[in-house]
Design an enzyme around this catalytic site. Structure first.
Site, short mmCIF file in Angstrom:
data_model
loop_
_atom_site.label_atom_id
_atom_site.label_comp_id
_atom_site.label_asym_id
_atom_site.label_seq_id
_atom_site.Cartn_x
_atom_site.Cartn_y
_atom_site.Cartn_z
CG ASN A 1 46.34 5.74 3.44
OD1 ASN A 1 47.50 6.06 3.72
ND2 ASN A 1 45.48 6.60 2.92
CB SER B 1 35.69 10.81 -6.95
OG SER B 1 36.42 11.95 -7.25
N GLY C 1 46.92 17.89 -15.61
CA GLY C 1 45.76 17.12 -15.15
C GLY C 1 44.80 17.88 -14.26
CB SER D 1 53.96 24.66 -5.04
OG SER D 1 55.32 24.66 -4.72
CE LYS E 1 37.09 5.95 -5.68
NZ LYS E 1 36.65 5.04 -4.62
CG ASN F 1 43.81 15.63 -1.17
OD1 ASN F 1 43.94 15.51 -2.40
ND2 ASN F 1 43.22 14.73 -0.43
CB ALA G 1 38.17 -0.58 1.70
CE1 TYR H 1 40.76 6.96 -5.83
CE2 TYR H 1 40.54 9.11 -6.92
CZ TYR H 1 40.18 8.23 -5.91
OH TYR H 1 39.22 8.60 -5.00
#
Ligand code: NAD
Length: 340
Positions: free
Chosen positions: A36, A126, A299, A218, A155, A201, A83, A151
């Site tokens: 990425n 996070s 969410g 949006s 964390k 984001n 990473a 995801y």
């Protein structure tokens, strides 16, 4: 000059952290598999600091390659582990990719650190671990809520793995940094957030819309119980965030940590609504953003911003740059990459 390993060091937050580490005189080794990121980021870092970090193109999912790396670099004094895969939606569709890339890699690195005499480890966590917190601003003592996505779960599990390892390790000292919403880019516009795919984001979506790459932004929901009805987040400038990693690392290297596993929030302490972010962008860029109000998105929490006292007093770090600074730098970066 201590040698520091930065995994994912060519990514968005990693590259800014490498710059700050080099400025403080650390020798940096980057591991990245470029999944990425782009190799060109290495030139950006070198142009800013005048020093090229050592780079090892390596996939941390390959356990034997991780073992080989630590045999060669057995003088590493600290590791900052960025990473990971980070797209929430993708993690829902492909959870095993996320568990493999975010958990296996962490375990492999910790296994090698356990073989060293002394190991210092900084982990990218996070604020998603808090979910919709019951109280704002959010302190580090707020309960961790069930994760909304694989995801987010990586964390939470990642923190647990480090905590459990620290409990039984005489040599491992670790800090988990819970980021709020990292935005902006280096003032030089030589490094920034790479525009791979449709941005997940808000800020890259804003700048890509303003430059004409996306038709319209949006805004998901304007009927939340907030002042203007849109969701509130704590947007932290990536350069401030990068500096916090250096401070956290120095804390461990100087043995100033109170326990061998510590957690800090990294945010500004101020919440900004989506409409406030848009206004900030319009103010600093002079552009008018094409946006529409869309239905709420599943969410999304209503509001999240950091209580910063622990980071300020215990870690000895506080954010310095403003939302306008972040938006101006993000816009400068967007214009720079489109000119190339
Ligand atoms: P990023 O995708 O820009 O950087 C991650 C880097 O890691 C990339 O360069 C990628 O190529 C590399 N990488 C991924 N898997 C790898 C592997 N198996 N082996 C070697 N390299 C690998 O992401 P970022 O925004 O810089 O985020 C860094 C960290 O911070 C991540 O752990 C992320 O989950 C966490 N985080 C990010 C945010 C955010 O909003 N950006 C918020 C909270 C936490």
């Amino acid at each position: 000059m201590s040698k520091i390993l930065v995994t994912g060091g060519l990514g968005f937050i990693g590259s800014h952290t490498v710059v700050e580490l080099q400025k403080e005189g650390f020798e940096v080794v980057i591991i990245d598999n470029l999944s990425n990121s782009s190799i060109n980021v290495l030139d950006g870092i070198t142009a800013i600091t005048g020093k090229k970090p050592i780079f090892e193109k390596l996939d941390l999912r390959e356990k034997s390659a991780v073992q080989e790396f630590f045999k060669t670099h057995n003088d590493v004094k600290g590791v900052i582990h960025f990473a990971a895969s980070k797209a929430v939606g993708e993690s829902v569709e492909n959870p095993l990719l996320y568990y493999e890339n975010n958990i296996n890699t962490l375990v492999y690195v910790l296994q090698e650190l356990n073989k060293l005499k002394e190991a210092n480890f900084i982990f990218s966590s996070s604020c998603t671990v808090y979910g919709q917190a019951d109280e704002l601003p959010i302190t580090e003592n707020a309960p961790v809520k069930p994760a909304e996505s694989p995801y987010g779960n990586t964390k939470q599990i990642g923190e647990e793995i480090i905590k459990d390892t620290c409990k039984v390790s005489a040599q491992l000292n670790a800090i988990a940094l819970r980021y709020f919403n990292p935005v902006g880019s280096h003032e030089s516009a030589l490094i920034g957030e790479l525009p791979i795919g449709v941005p997940q984001n808000l800020v890259p979506f804003i700048t890509q819309t303003a430059i004409g790459l996306r038709e319209q932004l949006s805004v998901f929901g304007d009927d939340y119980p907030t002042e203007d009805g849109t969701c509130i987040r704590d947007y932290i400038h990536v350069v401030d965030l990068a500096k916090a990693h250096v401070v956290a690392l120095q804390r461990l290297l100087a043995h100033k940590n109170e326990t061998n596993f510590e957690v800090f929030n990294l945010g500004t302490g101020t919440g900004s609504s989506v409409l406030e972010v848009i206004k900030s962008f319009e103010r600093v860029s002079g552009e008018t953003l094409n946006y529409k109000i869309a239905p709420r998105r599943a969410g999304d929490v209503i509001a999240a911003y950091a209580h910063t006292e622990k980071a300020n007093k215990v870690l000895g770090w506080k954010s310095d740059l403003t939302l306008d600074d972040a938006m101006a730098s993000a816009w400068k970066w967007e214009k720079h990459i489109r000119e190339q």
